[in-house]
Design a protein around this motif. Structure first.
Motif, short mmCIF file in Angstrom:
data_model
loop_
_atom_site.label_atom_id
_atom_site.label_comp_id
_atom_site.label_asym_id
_atom_site.label_seq_id
_atom_site.Cartn_x
_atom_site.Cartn_y
_atom_site.Cartn_z
N GLN A 42 0.82 -1.21 0.00
CA GLN A 42 0.00 0.00 0.00
C GLN A 42 0.86 1.26 0.00
OE1 GLN A 42 -3.83 0.36 2.24
NE2 GLN A 42 -2.63 1.79 3.48
N VAL A 43 0.50 2.19 -0.89
CA VAL A 43 1.17 3.48 -0.98
C VAL A 43 0.30 4.56 -0.30
CG1 VAL A 43 1.98 5.28 -2.58
CG2 VAL A 43 2.34 2.86 -3.13
N ALA A 44 -1.01 4.54 -0.60
CA ALA A 44 -1.90 5.58 -0.07
C ALA A 44 -3.36 5.14 -0.11
CB ALA A 44 -1.74 6.87 -0.87
N VAL A 45 -4.17 5.78 0.71
CA VAL A 45 -5.62 5.61 0.69
C VAL A 45 -6.25 7.00 0.72
CG1 VAL A 45 -5.67 3.32 1.76
CG2 VAL A 45 -5.80 5.37 3.20
N ILE A 105 -15.33 1.24 1.61
CA ILE A 105 -13.90 1.16 1.90
C ILE A 105 -13.21 2.26 1.08
CG2 ILE A 105 -13.79 -1.25 2.59
CD1 ILE A 105 -12.96 -1.97 -0.25
N PRO A 106 -12.05 2.72 1.54
CA PRO A 106 -11.40 3.84 0.86
C PRO A 106 -10.83 3.46 -0.51
CG PRO A 106 -10.03 3.03 2.65
CD PRO A 106 -11.33 2.29 2.73
N TYR A 107 -10.60 4.52 -1.32
CA TYR A 107 -9.80 4.34 -2.52
C TYR A 107 -8.42 3.92 -2.04
CZ TYR A 107 -13.27 7.33 -4.90
OH TYR A 107 -14.42 7.87 -5.40
N GLN A 108 -7.69 3.25 -2.92
CA GLN A 108 -6.38 2.77 -2.52
C GLN A 108 -5.44 2.75 -3.71
OE1 GLN A 108 -6.00 -1.50 -1.69
NE2 GLN A 108 -4.93 -0.99 0.21
N LEU A 109 -4.17 3.05 -3.46
CA LEU A 109 -3.11 2.91 -4.45
C LEU A 109 -2.08 1.98 -3.86
CD1 LEU A 109 -1.74 3.70 -7.14
CD2 LEU A 109 -0.64 5.58 -5.89
N VAL A 110 -1.71 0.93 -4.61
CA VAL A 110 -0.67 0.01 -4.17
C VAL A 110 0.41 -0.10 -5.24
CG1 VAL A 110 -2.20 -1.34 -2.67
CG2 VAL A 110 -1.87 -2.05 -5.03
N LYS A 111 1.65 -0.31 -4.79
CA LYS A 111 2.77 -0.52 -5.71
C LYS A 111 2.99 -2.02 -5.81
CE LYS A 111 7.46 1.01 -6.77
NZ LYS A 111 7.19 0.84 -8.16
N ALA A 112 2.96 -2.53 -7.02
CA ALA A 112 3.06 -3.97 -7.26
C ALA A 112 4.48 -4.48 -7.06
CB ALA A 112 2.58 -4.30 -8.66
N ASN A 113 4.56 -5.67 -6.49
CA ASN A 113 5.81 -6.42 -6.43
C ASN A 113 5.95 -7.14 -7.77
OD1 ASN A 113 6.31 -5.73 -3.67
ND2 ASN A 113 4.71 -7.18 -3.11
N PRO A 114 7.14 -7.63 -8.11
CA PRO A 114 7.28 -8.37 -9.37
C PRO A 114 6.29 -9.55 -9.43
CG PRO A 114 9.44 -7.84 -8.48
CD PRO A 114 8.43 -7.48 -7.42
N ALA A 115 5.69 -9.72 -10.57
CA ALA A 115 4.70 -10.78 -10.76
C ALA A 115 5.34 -12.16 -10.79
CB ALA A 115 3.93 -10.55 -12.07
N THR A 116 4.55 -13.15 -10.41
CA THR A 116 4.97 -14.54 -10.59
C THR A 116 4.16 -15.10 -11.74
OG1 THR A 116 3.39 -15.34 -8.94
CG2 THR A 116 5.60 -14.85 -8.17
N GLY A 117 4.74 -16.01 -12.47
CA GLY A 117 4.07 -16.55 -13.64
C GLY A 117 4.20 -15.58 -14.81
N SER A 118 3.82 -16.04 -15.97
CA SER A 118 3.90 -15.23 -17.17
C SER A 118 2.50 -14.99 -17.69
CB SER A 118 4.75 -15.95 -18.22
OG SER A 118 4.85 -15.16 -19.37
N GLY A 119 2.14 -13.72 -17.86
CA GLY A 119 0.80 -13.43 -18.36
C GLY A 119 0.40 -12.00 -18.10
N ALA A 120 -0.88 -11.77 -17.90
CA ALA A 120 -1.46 -10.42 -17.77
C ALA A 120 -0.86 -9.61 -16.63
CB ALA A 120 -2.97 -10.51 -17.61
#
Length: 188
Positions: free
Chosen positions: A119-122, A130-145
């Motif tokens: 989580q970065v901010a709400v 529930i509040p709006y939220q902004l999160v910073k993604a960690n590197p994905a696992t698997g290959s795809g979307a």
């Protein structure tokens, strides 16, 4: 007889053209990418930094679980604490494309790729939501979307707030679920 056939054919062609136009207009408005996503109406705290582009828009619908727990550093006081979500992610046309669950908060696409985030901010989203939220993604696992996702926004929230029922020593450890819905916008 020939004039009758021509008139009937002309009317049929006109009706067909009108129906086809209406259907195409309806399909265009339902297309997942027909409308460009805009952050203009969002609070600054939950806006994604410049340089990122929308990769996928989903609607999450499901349950959030809360548990009655003692408040940290507040002897004898209790509160409903967030445990985790369990939701289906669908595209704008209603087709299931994945799921959202936790802990840890995990967005998983039907192709098997998944991402967790920090989580970065709400920002407030209105009473009962529930509040709006902004999160910073960690590197994905698997290959795809989910590969390459940098940020995820939770917007257009409905419901999901902690239960209003009593949470005290007598109900400590009990869990309750509440319904919620939110749009999850994935950025790369």
């Amino acid at each position: 007889m020939k004039a009758f056939t021509l008139t009937s054919a002309s009317r049929a062609a006109g009706i067909f053209t009108a129906l086809a136009s209406a259907l195409l207009a309806g399909c265009t408005s339902m297309s997942p990418m027909a409308a460009t996503y805009s952050q203009d109406s969002l609070p600054d705290a939950v806006k994604v930094p410049a340089g990122n582009k929308v990769a996928m828009q989903t609607v999450g619908a499901g349950l959030i679980t809360y548990e009655c727990r003692a408040k940290k550093d507040m002897a004898g006081q209790f509160e409903w604490a967030f445990v985790g979500p369990d939701a289906t992610l669908s595209d704008r046309s209603g087709t299931k494309v994945g799921k959202y669950y936790g802990p840890p908060a995990t967005w998983e696409n039907m192709d098997g790729s998944k991402v967790t985030a920090t989580q970065v901010a709400v920002a407030p989203a209105g009473a009962g939501n529930i509040p709006y939220q902004l999160v910073k993604a960690n590197p994905a696992t698997g290959s795809g979307a989910m590969t390459g996702v940098t940020y995820i926004q939770r917007v257009a929230t409905k419901g999901g707030v902690a239960p209003s029922s009593t949470c005290d020593a007598g109900s400590a450890g009990s869990k309750q679920t509440v319904n919620y819905q939110a749009d999850y916008i994935f950025w790369k």
